[in-house]
Every structure is written in C-alpha cells, then in structure tokens.
Design a protein around this motif. Structure first.
Motif, PDB file in Angstrom:
ATOM      1  N   LEU A   1       3.789  13.047  15.763  1.00  0.00           N
ATOM      2  CA  LEU A   1       3.672  11.728  16.337  1.00  0.00           C
ATOM      3  C   LEU A   1       5.150  11.148  15.834  1.00  0.00           C
ATOM      4  N   LYS A   2       5.711  10.377  16.836  1.00  0.00           N
ATOM      5  CA  LYS A   2       7.146   9.960  16.922  1.00  0.00           C
ATOM      6  C   LYS A   2       6.805   8.229  16.693  1.00  0.00           C
ATOM      7  N   GLY A   3       7.537   7.593  15.669  1.00  0.00           N
ATOM      8  CA  GLY A   3       7.109   6.036  15.699  1.00  0.00           C
ATOM      9  C   GLY A   3       8.542   5.326  15.211  1.00  0.00           C
ATOM     10  N   TYR A   4       8.133   4.241  14.932  1.00  0.00           N
ATOM     11  CA  TYR A   4       9.293   3.226  14.733  1.00  0.00           C
ATOM     12  C   TYR A   4       8.735   2.218  13.960  1.00  0.00           C
ATOM     13  N   LEU A   5       9.377   1.798  12.783  1.00  0.00           N
ATOM     14  CA  LEU A   5       9.241   0.687  11.901  1.00  0.00           C
ATOM     15  C   LEU A   5      10.424  -0.107  11.909  1.00  0.00           C
ATOM     16  N   PRO A   6      10.253  -1.211  12.698  1.00  0.00           N
ATOM     17  CA  PRO A   6      11.647  -2.178  12.644  1.00  0.00           C
ATOM     18  C   PRO A   6      11.870  -2.838  11.135  1.00  0.00           C
ATOM     19  N   ASN A   7      13.162  -3.012  10.918  1.00  0.00           N
ATOM     20  CA  ASN A   7      13.607  -3.538   9.695  1.00  0.00           C
ATOM     21  C   ASN A   7      13.713  -5.181   9.571  1.00  0.00           C
ATOM     22  N   THR A   8      13.180  -5.925  10.753  1.00  0.00           N
ATOM     23  CA  THR A   8      12.600  -7.169  10.584  1.00  0.00           C
ATOM     24  C   THR A   8      11.224  -7.266  11.307  1.00  0.00           C
ATOM     25  N   GLN A   9      10.279  -7.608  10.251  1.00  0.00           N
ATOM     26  CA  GLN A   9       8.846  -7.560  10.808  1.00  0.00           C
ATOM     27  C   GLN A   9       8.166  -8.969  10.693  1.00  0.00           C
ATOM     28  N   THR A  10       7.399  -9.183  11.655  1.00  0.00           N
ATOM     29  CA  THR A  10       6.883 -10.432  12.180  1.00  0.00           C
ATOM     30  C   THR A  10       5.530 -10.648  11.394  1.00  0.00           C
ATOM     31  N   VAL A  11       5.095 -12.022  11.208  1.00  0.00           N
ATOM     32  CA  VAL A  11       3.829 -12.077  10.564  1.00  0.00           C
ATOM     33  C   VAL A  11       3.375 -13.481  11.267  1.00  0.00           C
ATOM     34  N   THR A  12       2.052 -13.657  11.099  1.00  0.00           N
ATOM     35  CA  THR A  12       1.428 -14.843  11.570  1.00  0.00           C
ATOM     36  C   THR A  12       0.640 -15.780  10.750  1.00  0.00           C
ATOM     37  N   ARG A  13       0.806 -16.911  10.336  1.00  0.00           N
ATOM     38  CA  ARG A  13      -0.039 -17.616   9.112  1.00  0.00           C
ATOM     39  C   ARG A  13      -1.310 -17.577   9.899  1.00  0.00           C
ATOM     40  N   SER A  14      -2.369 -17.332   8.900  1.00  0.00           N
ATOM     41  CA  SER A  14      -4.001 -17.339   9.091  1.00  0.00           C
ATOM     42  C   SER A  14      -4.530 -18.497   8.364  1.00  0.00           C
ATOM     43  N   ASP A  15      -3.994 -18.710   7.171  1.00  0.00           N
ATOM     44  CA  ASP A  15      -4.836 -19.641   6.312  1.00  0.00           C
ATOM     45  C   ASP A  15      -3.987 -20.724   6.135  1.00  0.00           C
TER      46      ASP A  15
ATOM     47  N   THR B   1      -4.865 -23.596   4.499  1.00  0.00           N
ATOM     48  CA  THR B   1      -5.175 -24.398   3.322  1.00  0.00           C
ATOM     49  C   THR B   1      -3.852 -24.902   2.876  1.00  0.00           C
ATOM     50  N   VAL B   2      -4.026 -26.363   2.325  1.00  0.00           N
ATOM     51  CA  VAL B   2      -2.847 -27.139   1.641  1.00  0.00           C
ATOM     52  C   VAL B   2      -1.872 -26.145   0.767  1.00  0.00           C
ATOM     53  N   ARG B   3      -2.409 -25.615  -0.172  1.00  0.00           N
ATOM     54  CA  ARG B   3      -1.899 -25.145  -1.151  1.00  0.00           C
ATOM     55  C   ARG B   3      -1.399 -23.599  -1.164  1.00  0.00           C
ATOM     56  N   ASP B   4      -2.097 -22.730  -0.220  1.00  0.00           N
ATOM     57  CA  ASP B   4      -1.838 -21.328  -0.164  1.00  0.00           C
ATOM     58  C   ASP B   4      -1.419 -20.913   1.098  1.00  0.00           C
ATOM     59  N   TYR B   5      -0.550 -19.927   1.481  1.00  0.00           N
ATOM     60  CA  TYR B   5      -0.151 -19.538   2.635  1.00  0.00           C
ATOM     61  C   TYR B   5      -0.478 -17.914   2.783  1.00  0.00           C
ATOM     62  N   VAL B   6      -1.543 -17.856   3.776  1.00  0.00           N
ATOM     63  CA  VAL B   6      -1.573 -16.461   3.731  1.00  0.00           C
ATOM     64  C   VAL B   6      -1.251 -15.952   5.294  1.00  0.00           C
ATOM     65  N   PHE B   7      -0.450 -14.780   5.347  1.00  0.00           N
ATOM     66  CA  PHE B   7      -0.049 -14.377   6.764  1.00  0.00           C
ATOM     67  C   PHE B   7      -0.615 -13.084   7.000  1.00  0.00           C
ATOM     68  N   ASP B   8      -0.757 -13.006   8.157  1.00  0.00           N
ATOM     69  CA  ASP B   8      -1.347 -11.731   8.935  1.00  0.00           C
ATOM     70  C   ASP B   8      -0.166 -10.986   9.323  1.00  0.00           C
ATOM     71  N   PRO B   9       0.006  -9.583   9.109  1.00  0.00           N
ATOM     72  CA  PRO B   9       0.930  -8.815   9.486  1.00  0.00           C
ATOM     73  C   PRO B   9       0.820  -8.347  10.926  1.00  0.00           C
TER      74      PRO B   9
ATOM     75  N   SER C   1       0.541 -20.419  -3.492  1.00  0.00           N
ATOM     76  CA  SER C   1       0.798 -18.954  -3.093  1.00  0.00           C
ATOM     77  C   SER C   1       1.236 -18.555  -1.895  1.00  0.00           C
ATOM     78  N   ILE C   2       1.745 -17.489  -1.833  1.00  0.00           N
ATOM     79  CA  ILE C   2       2.024 -16.883  -0.533  1.00  0.00           C
ATOM     80  C   ILE C   2       1.593 -15.373  -0.373  1.00  0.00           C
ATOM     81  N   THR C   3       0.831 -14.952   0.443  1.00  0.00           N
ATOM     82  CA  THR C   3       0.227 -13.717   0.556  1.00  0.00           C
ATOM     83  C   THR C   3       0.748 -13.198   2.055  1.00  0.00           C
ATOM     84  N   THR C   4       1.258 -11.954   1.918  1.00  0.00           N
ATOM     85  CA  THR C   4       1.867 -11.074   3.200  1.00  0.00           C
ATOM     86  C   THR C   4       1.790  -9.903   2.895  1.00  0.00           C
TER      87      THR C   4
END
Length: 298
Positions: free
Chosen positions: A114-128, A130-138, A261-264
């Motif tokens: 398997l040939k693959g590639y992981l970039p050195n800048t990765q994007t996330v999208t905020r899913s949660d 709530t006012v106090r906590d930030y949860v980001f989906d990869p 808090s921040i979860t990612t």
C-alpha cells in the motif's frame, strides 16, 4: 480496530466448474468498529483488488456503497479460490485532501504494498458546539485501512443456495494502518491560564505535533500488509515531516481557567511498539489578548 464488509453471491447457478456463474459479486457493509465508520465507507467508498490464480478480477476498482450499504458489481463468481484486497480511502477521496499528483501515486502497488501519504498539515472540523468545550473531528481521508481475505464460493443448488449450508458471504476485516492520536487539552491543568499572573482567558488557534528525536510522523509511505505483521517503508528527505500542524477553525478556541477543553486527533505513521510518553511534543499556539504566545507540552 476493523470494519467488516460483506462480499455476497447474488442470483443463481449450480454448475460446479471454473466457468463464470450467474452469481454477481456484491459488496455489503456490516458492523463497524474502526477509526472510520459505516458513514465514511458509504459516502466515500474504497478500492478493491482481487482475483484467482493469475486472473485479475478487480484491479483497483472504486466501490461506493448505496443507501442500503451495498454495491453490486458486474463481476461474476467462479468456483475458484479468490484473494481480495481492499483499501480505504479511495484515491478520488484522497484528492480532496492532498495534491492530486500525490493522490494518483497512492494505492496498491504491483508488489502488493500500500502506498499512502500523510500530510504535515492536517485539517479538522468542529463537531461539538457546546460553549465551554471544543471537539474536532479529524479528516477521515487520512485514516488509511486495509483488508485482505481468501474465499471460495461453495457449491450451489438450483435455487442458488449453498448445498452444504455454507454461507455465501465473506467478511473483509479492515485494520487501521496509521496511528490515530486523540487527546484533550485543559488549559488550567497544564498552566496555560494562571489567575495569579492575571491570565484567566486565552484563545488557542493552532497546534503543532513534534517528534522529539526528529523521526518521521508523516509523509509518503509504503506498507506491506501481505505479512501477518505489516511492515513500513518511508523515504522522506524533507525534515518537515517530523512535525504535523493543525489549525483549530477560523476563530480558534476561547478557554478560561475555570472551564473549557479542546479534543482533537492527529494521524501519524506508526512505530514499532507504539508511541510512548516522551516520544512526542505538542506546541500550543494561543493569544493572551492580542499577544501571540506558545507553550510546549510533552
């Protein structure tokens, strides 16, 4: 971690020979227990290689599941032993997240790697929200997974059912290729906010994950999963692949000393024995008022 996909024989044929039957090879999604779930597989698809003997039946075909989690191909079963290989994500999906020229080189090579590639800048999208906590989906385009399976269709009666009662379906068990590192940052616990110094609120904008000894965390790779234990090859001359950057949305995350808090999640190349405490460092970029600052956590 795995995703189960089902290969099924549809229609009928009862001839016990090596000629093509009337049974179409169908793909169906089943229960999921992996980094990527059924919705990822259904929406984005995967690529399949497979055949029997020296005969190639699937050569990197892109399979996209329908709303019923199934996909019927135009390929027909024969009574041979097949070897199937599947890769997630598909190249078409990768092109949404990495340069097209790089994505085109990804997939299964002629020598079964398997040939693959992981970039050195990765994007996330905020899913949660709530006012106090930030949860980001990869970005699940980085969640490389592979599956392999050998299968031989059983003898069928005139109605297309197996004579010996054997199930005509097959499960492809997807295993995660890369490492998913999920963590939660609580500013008050690691000293980012300190009311004794008059700092009660900060805005975190970016994160950078570093390899302590300069080892590669991302970049181009090959994975030989024909063996029981997959082996990795990397050949990245660029030193920037020892770190991965991540931007936390357009507005950043405003946190206080009392709460928040921040979860990612980062995706990175695996290492022998797995990562342990001290292998990685996390640089947290933040603002106190209008003043940019950073701190490094281990």
């Amino acid at each position: 971690a795995w995703i189960s996909l089902c290969l099924m024989a549809c229609n009928t044929d009862n001839e016990d020979n090596y000629e093509a039957t009337n049974n179409s090879i169908c793909f169906m999604a089943n229960e999921t227990r992996a980094i990527a779930d059924i919705s990822n597989i259904q929406d984005e698809g995967f690529k399949v290689w497979g055949g029997f003997g020296t005969t190639t039946v699937f050569n990197g075909e892109n399979i996209v599941l329908g709303s019923d989690n199934s996909h019927t191909t135009d390929k027909k079963w024969t009574f041979n032993t097949y070897n199937f290989y599947a890769v997630y994500p598909s190249v078409n999906q990768l092109k949404k997240s990495i340069p097209a020229s790089v994505a085109d080189s990804c997939g299964l090579t002629a020598d079964g790697k398997l040939k693959g590639y992981l970039p050195n800048t990765q994007t996330v999208t905020r899913s949660d929200r709530t006012v106090r906590d930030y949860v980001f989906d990869p970005n699940m385009d980085y969640a490389y997974m592979v599956a392999k399976e050998a299968y031989k269709i059983p003898k069928l009666d005139a109605s297309g059912k197996p004579i010996d009662g054997q199930d005509v379906s097959i499960d492809l068990n997807f295993s995660s290729v890369v490492t998913a590192l999920k963590f939660t940052i609580k500013p008050g616990e690691i000293g980012l906010t300190n009311e004794d110094e008059g700092i009660s609120t900060i805005k975190v904008t970016d994160l950078t994950l570093y390899s302590k000894d300069g080892a590669e965390l991302c970049g181009a790779f090959k994975c030989d999963f024909s063996k029981d234990k997959p082996t990795f090859e990397t050949n990245n001359a660029y030193s920037g692949f020892s770190q991965i950057a991540m931007k936390l949305g357009e507005d950043g995350c405003t946190l206080s000393n009392e709460s928040g808090s921040i979860t990612t999640t980062f995706f990175l190349l695996p290492i022998e024995g797995g990562y342990t405490k001290g292998d990685l460092m996390l640089r947290i970029h933040y603002y106190v008022g209008d003043v940019p600052q950073y701190m490094t956590a281990r």
